[in-house]
Design a protein around this motif. Structure first.
Motif, PDB file in Angstrom:
ATOM      1  N   ILE A   7      -4.585   9.610  -1.023  1.00  0.00           N
ATOM      2  CA  ILE A   7      -3.368   8.999  -0.484  1.00  0.00           C
ATOM      3  C   ILE A   7      -3.526   8.743   1.014  1.00  0.00           C
ATOM      4  O   ILE A   7      -3.216   7.653   1.503  1.00  0.00           O
ATOM      5  N   LEU A   8      -4.022   9.728   1.726  1.00  0.00           N
ATOM      6  CA  LEU A   8      -4.202   9.590   3.170  1.00  0.00           C
ATOM      7  C   LEU A   8      -5.198   8.479   3.499  1.00  0.00           C
ATOM      8  O   LEU A   8      -4.923   7.601   4.329  1.00  0.00           O
ATOM      9  N   LEU A   9      -6.347   8.491   2.842  1.00  0.00           N
ATOM     10  CA  LEU A   9      -7.369   7.472   3.094  1.00  0.00           C
ATOM     11  C   LEU A   9      -6.887   6.075   2.714  1.00  0.00           C
ATOM     12  O   LEU A   9      -7.100   5.112   3.456  1.00  0.00           O
ATOM     13  N   ALA A  10      -6.236   5.963   1.570  1.00  0.00           N
ATOM     14  CA  ALA A  10      -5.735   4.658   1.135  1.00  0.00           C
ATOM     15  C   ALA A  10      -4.645   4.146   2.077  1.00  0.00           C
ATOM     16  O   ALA A  10      -4.577   2.945   2.348  1.00  0.00           O
ATOM     17  N   ALA A  11      -3.822   5.039   2.595  1.00  0.00           N
ATOM     18  CA  ALA A  11      -2.771   4.624   3.530  1.00  0.00           C
ATOM     19  C   ALA A  11      -3.374   4.104   4.836  1.00  0.00           C
ATOM     20  O   ALA A  11      -2.941   3.073   5.368  1.00  0.00           O
ATOM     21  N   VAL A  12      -4.377   4.803   5.352  1.00  0.00           N
ATOM     22  CA  VAL A  12      -5.046   4.341   6.575  1.00  0.00           C
ATOM     23  C   VAL A  12      -5.773   3.025   6.306  1.00  0.00           C
ATOM     24  O   VAL A  12      -5.680   2.078   7.093  1.00  0.00           O
ATOM     25  N   GLY A  13      -6.484   2.957   5.181  1.00  0.00           N
ATOM     26  CA  GLY A  13      -7.179   1.722   4.820  1.00  0.00           C
ATOM     27  C   GLY A  13      -6.218   0.555   4.647  1.00  0.00           C
ATOM     28  O   GLY A  13      -6.498  -0.562   5.081  1.00  0.00           O
ATOM     29  N   PHE A  69      -6.922  -3.206  -3.234  1.00  0.00           N
ATOM     30  CA  PHE A  69      -7.654  -1.991  -3.623  1.00  0.00           C
ATOM     31  C   PHE A  69      -6.879  -0.737  -3.214  1.00  0.00           C
ATOM     32  O   PHE A  69      -6.652   0.163  -4.033  1.00  0.00           O
ATOM     33  N   TYR A  70      -6.443  -0.689  -1.970  1.00  0.00           N
ATOM     34  CA  TYR A  70      -5.731   0.499  -1.484  1.00  0.00           C
ATOM     35  C   TYR A  70      -4.373   0.665  -2.171  1.00  0.00           C
ATOM     36  O   TYR A  70      -3.972   1.782  -2.500  1.00  0.00           O
ATOM     37  N   LEU A  71      -3.665  -0.441  -2.389  1.00  0.00           N
ATOM     38  CA  LEU A  71      -2.389  -0.355  -3.103  1.00  0.00           C
ATOM     39  C   LEU A  71      -2.584   0.143  -4.529  1.00  0.00           C
ATOM     40  O   LEU A  71      -1.798   0.960  -5.020  1.00  0.00           O
ATOM     41  N   ALA A  72      -3.627  -0.338  -5.189  1.00  0.00           N
ATOM     42  CA  ALA A  72      -3.913   0.116  -6.556  1.00  0.00           C
ATOM     43  C   ALA A  72      -4.205   1.608  -6.580  1.00  0.00           C
ATOM     44  O   ALA A  72      -3.742   2.324  -7.484  1.00  0.00           O
ATOM     45  N   LEU A  74      -3.094   3.860  -4.411  1.00  0.00           N
ATOM     46  CA  LEU A  74      -1.835   4.567  -4.159  1.00  0.00           C
ATOM     47  C   LEU A  74      -0.957   4.594  -5.408  1.00  0.00           C
ATOM     48  O   LEU A  74      -0.421   5.644  -5.772  1.00  0.00           O
ATOM     49  N   VAL A  75      -0.818   3.464  -6.073  1.00  0.00           N
ATOM     50  CA  VAL A  75      -0.001   3.409  -7.293  1.00  0.00           C
ATOM     51  C   VAL A  75      -0.589   4.331  -8.360  1.00  0.00           C
ATOM     52  O   VAL A  75       0.141   5.097  -9.009  1.00  0.00           O
ATOM     53  N   ALA A  76      -1.899   4.278  -8.543  1.00  0.00           N
ATOM     54  CA  ALA A  76      -2.546   5.104  -9.583  1.00  0.00           C
ATOM     55  C   ALA A  76      -2.432   6.590  -9.282  1.00  0.00           C
ATOM     56  O   ALA A  76      -2.248   7.395 -10.203  1.00  0.00           O
ATOM     57  N   VAL A  77      -2.521   6.972  -8.023  1.00  0.00           N
ATOM     58  CA  VAL A  77      -2.376   8.399  -7.673  1.00  0.00           C
ATOM     59  C   VAL A  77      -0.941   8.843  -7.918  1.00  0.00           C
ATOM     60  O   VAL A  77      -0.709   9.879  -8.554  1.00  0.00           O
ATOM     61  N   PHE A  78       0.030   8.060  -7.437  1.00  0.00           N
ATOM     62  CA  PHE A  78       1.429   8.458  -7.605  1.00  0.00           C
ATOM     63  C   PHE A  78       1.865   8.430  -9.070  1.00  0.00           C
ATOM     64  O   PHE A  78       2.760   9.173  -9.463  1.00  0.00           O
ATOM     65  N   ALA A  79       1.229   7.602  -9.885  1.00  0.00           N
ATOM     66  CA  ALA A  79       1.563   7.536 -11.319  1.00  0.00           C
ATOM     67  C   ALA A  79       0.713   8.508 -12.142  1.00  0.00           C
ATOM     68  O   ALA A  79       0.812   8.521 -13.369  1.00  0.00           O
ATOM     69  N   ASP A  80      -0.111   9.312 -11.468  1.00  0.00           N
ATOM     70  CA  ASP A  80      -1.003  10.264 -12.141  1.00  0.00           C
ATOM     71  C   ASP A  80      -1.928   9.595 -13.158  1.00  0.00           C
ATOM     72  O   ASP A  80      -2.216  10.146 -14.228  1.00  0.00           O
ATOM     73  N   LEU A  81      -2.401   8.416 -12.821  1.00  0.00           N
ATOM     74  CA  LEU A  81      -3.295   7.674 -13.713  1.00  0.00           C
ATOM     75  C   LEU A  81      -4.734   7.633 -13.223  1.00  0.00           C
ATOM     76  O   LEU A  81      -5.634   7.336 -13.994  1.00  0.00           O
TER      77      LEU A  81
END
Length: 139
Positions: A7-13, A69-72, A74-81
């Motif tokens: 989450i942290l890396l994807a947010a910065v990216g 890529f980063y949005l995907a 984030l969505v996948a982490v928050f959706a536990d996928l």
């Protein structure tokens, strides 16, 4: 712990790639004073990179693809996928592609364009770390 790091890396990216996309489309002037000095882009720095032919490897700005890529992630982490089949393989494949592209673009920055773009190298490092985290989580 891995999810938090992703989450942290994807947010910065996402932040870096959004900035590059906004500059590429002319939505932001990269020399504005409100932009931190290490992010400002003069003619001999990152702005030259954004307008180089290698900044659009797949037709769209690379930064726009990075945003997706980063949005995907984030969505996948928050959706536990993200760590479920087949999603993990999709993200590993996309991650490998970003790493390989990052190696090519880093070479290009150093030896063709001859620009030391801190934000570019940061994005490439983020992509490498994301790939390693996904790879380690899969094993």
């Amino acid at each position: 712990m891995v999810s938090f790091a992703l989450i942290l890396l994807a947010a910065v990216g996402l932040t870096i790639s959004s900035y590059f996309t906004a500059v590429a489309y002319g939505w932001i002037d990269p020399t504005e004073e409100w932009i931190p000095s290490f992010c400002r882009m003069g003619e001999q720095t990152c702005s030259r990179v954004i307008y180089s032919p290698r900044a659009r490897v797949f037709g769209l700005p690379n930064s726009l693809l990075g945003q997706l890529f980063y949005l995907a992630i984030l969505v996948a982490v928050f959706a536990d996928l993200i760590f479920l089949e087949p999603y993990i393989w999709l993200f590993l494949s996309a991650g490998l592609l970003t790493v390989l592209l990052g190696i090519f673009l880093s070479y290009s920055l150093l030896y063709l364009t001859r620009i030391r773009c801190v934000l570019c190298f940061t994005s490439h490092a983020i992509n490498g770390i994301i790939f390693l985290l996904l790879l380690l989580a899969e094993t």
